[in-house]
Design an enzyme around this catalytic site. Structure first.
Site, PDB file in Angstrom:
ATOM      1  N   HIS A  56       0.822  -1.214   0.000  1.00  0.00           N
ATOM      2  CA  HIS A  56       0.000   0.000   0.000  1.00  0.00           C
ATOM      3  C   HIS A  56       0.854   1.261   0.000  1.00  0.00           C
ATOM      4  O   HIS A  56       0.324   2.359  -0.214  1.00  0.00           O
ATOM      5  CB  HIS A  56      -0.898  -0.011   1.247  1.00  0.00           C
ATOM      6  CG  HIS A  56      -2.319   0.399   0.992  1.00  0.00           C
ATOM      7  ND1 HIS A  56      -2.908   0.436  -0.265  1.00  0.00           N
ATOM      8  CD2 HIS A  56      -3.304   0.790   1.856  1.00  0.00           C
ATOM      9  CE1 HIS A  56      -4.168   0.822  -0.154  1.00  0.00           C
ATOM     10  NE2 HIS A  56      -4.435   1.059   1.109  1.00  0.00           N
TER      11      HIS A  56
ATOM     12  N   ASN B 249      -6.843   6.288   4.076  1.00  0.00           N
ATOM     13  CA  ASN B 249      -8.246   6.610   3.804  1.00  0.00           C
ATOM     14  C   ASN B 249      -8.610   8.055   4.114  1.00  0.00           C
ATOM     15  O   ASN B 249      -9.756   8.458   3.902  1.00  0.00           O
ATOM     16  CB  ASN B 249      -9.182   5.656   4.552  1.00  0.00           C
ATOM     17  CG  ASN B 249      -9.043   5.737   6.054  1.00  0.00           C
ATOM     18  OD1 ASN B 249      -8.116   6.368   6.560  1.00  0.00           O
ATOM     19  ND2 ASN B 249      -9.950   5.103   6.777  1.00  0.00           N
TER      20      ASN B 249
ATOM     21  N   ASP C  44      -0.798   2.575  -5.326  1.00  0.00           N
ATOM     22  CA  ASP C  44      -0.857   1.153  -5.642  1.00  0.00           C
ATOM     23  C   ASP C  44      -2.167   0.848  -6.363  1.00  0.00           C
ATOM     24  O   ASP C  44      -3.180   1.510  -6.155  1.00  0.00           O
ATOM     25  CB  ASP C  44      -0.744   0.319  -4.367  1.00  0.00           C
ATOM     26  CG  ASP C  44      -1.845   0.644  -3.362  1.00  0.00           C
ATOM     27  OD1 ASP C  44      -1.996   1.840  -3.011  1.00  0.00           O
ATOM     28  OD2 ASP C  44      -2.556  -0.273  -2.932  1.00  0.00           O
TER      29      ASP C  44
ATOM     30  N   ASN D  42      -9.160   3.459  -1.198  1.00  0.00           N
ATOM     31  CA  ASN D  42      -9.642   4.428  -0.212  1.00  0.00           C
ATOM     32  C   ASN D  42      -8.899   5.755  -0.257  1.00  0.00           C
ATOM     33  O   ASN D  42      -9.480   6.802   0.049  1.00  0.00           O
ATOM     34  CB  ASN D  42      -9.563   3.826   1.190  1.00  0.00           C
ATOM     35  CG  ASN D  42     -10.609   2.757   1.418  1.00  0.00           C
ATOM     36  OD1 ASN D  42     -11.698   2.815   0.853  1.00  0.00           O
ATOM     37  ND2 ASN D  42     -10.286   1.762   2.230  1.00  0.00           N
TER      38      ASN D  42
END
Length: 219
Positions: free
Chosen positions: A52, A100, A125, A146
């Site tokens: 991530h 997020n 990503d 997100n």
């Protein structure tokens, strides 16, 4: 090129890394740029070498050539560095929020710089690309990401640029959150993809989206 090995060395204290260490906070009103490049990821050593965080890694790659370091921005949950790339003034940023909530950093930075969304580049990503593949586009759906959802919400548009670093879908039986927050490893080599993503962002700034797509997508 800033490699994954640099991230592991940072975690063990044998490399200084690109994050600021006690740097004075910058006044957002004093920042100016033609472009904003944001590497998306999660802050802290726990997440540093995860799938991530390849957006963070590409932002570090952009800084590596000249040894630039990130500094905090007063009142904004982000760290930034200001670069000049072939005459274009570029703010490279990493949010200090979790993924997020990325838009909470991107929107005030873009606002302070007076930049429209089409001058904002998010490096992130991408589950829907094969691992190591890099693709560039303007706008489009967030595909469940997100960080992008938060950017879209806060910028009130999808029309910002994306440099997408493929991480592939998780193996059967592995939950997506566990996969994206898992460490890069097991034969995965993202160093080339991270360098290509940094190159793609530079190409957008210096030559435009079409040139960047033609060059990067031919690989």
């Amino acid at each position: 090129m800033f490699s994954l090995k640099d991230f592991f060395r940072r975690l063990t204290g044998s490399a200084s890394g690109r994050a600021s260490q006690g740097a004075a906070a910058l006044d957002p009103a004093e920042l100016s740029a033609d472009w904003l490049i944001v590497g998306l990821g999660n802050p802290g050593p726990k997440y540093a070498a995860t799938r991530h965080n390849v957006g963070y890694m590409a932002a570090d790659d952009l800084l590596a050539a000249d040894g630039d370091v990130l500094a905090p921005v007063r009142g904004v949950p982000a760290e930034v560095a200001v670069l000049t790339v072939e005459g274009q003034r570029v703010v490279v940023a990493r949010s200090t929020t979790f993924m997020n909530l990325s838009g909470q950093a991107v929107e005030p930075l873009a606002g302070a710089l007076g930049l429209p969304p089409e001058k904002v580049i998010a490096i992130h990503d991408e589950l829907d690309l094969p691992a190591g593949k890099v693709r560039v586009k303007l706008g489009g759906n967030e595909n469940g990401h997100n960080g992008l959802k938060s950017m879209t919400e806060h910028l009130d548009t999808r029309d910002y640029l994306r440099v997408r670093i493929g991480i592939s879908r998780p193996p059967k039986g592995v939950r997506v959150p566990d996969y994206v927050l898992g460490p890069v490893g097991g034969g995965e080599d993202f160093d080339a993809a991270i360098a290509t993503a940094a190159e793609a962002a530079r190409l957008i700034v210096t030559a435009g989206l079409s040139v960047a797509q033609n060059k990067i997508h031919s690989r």
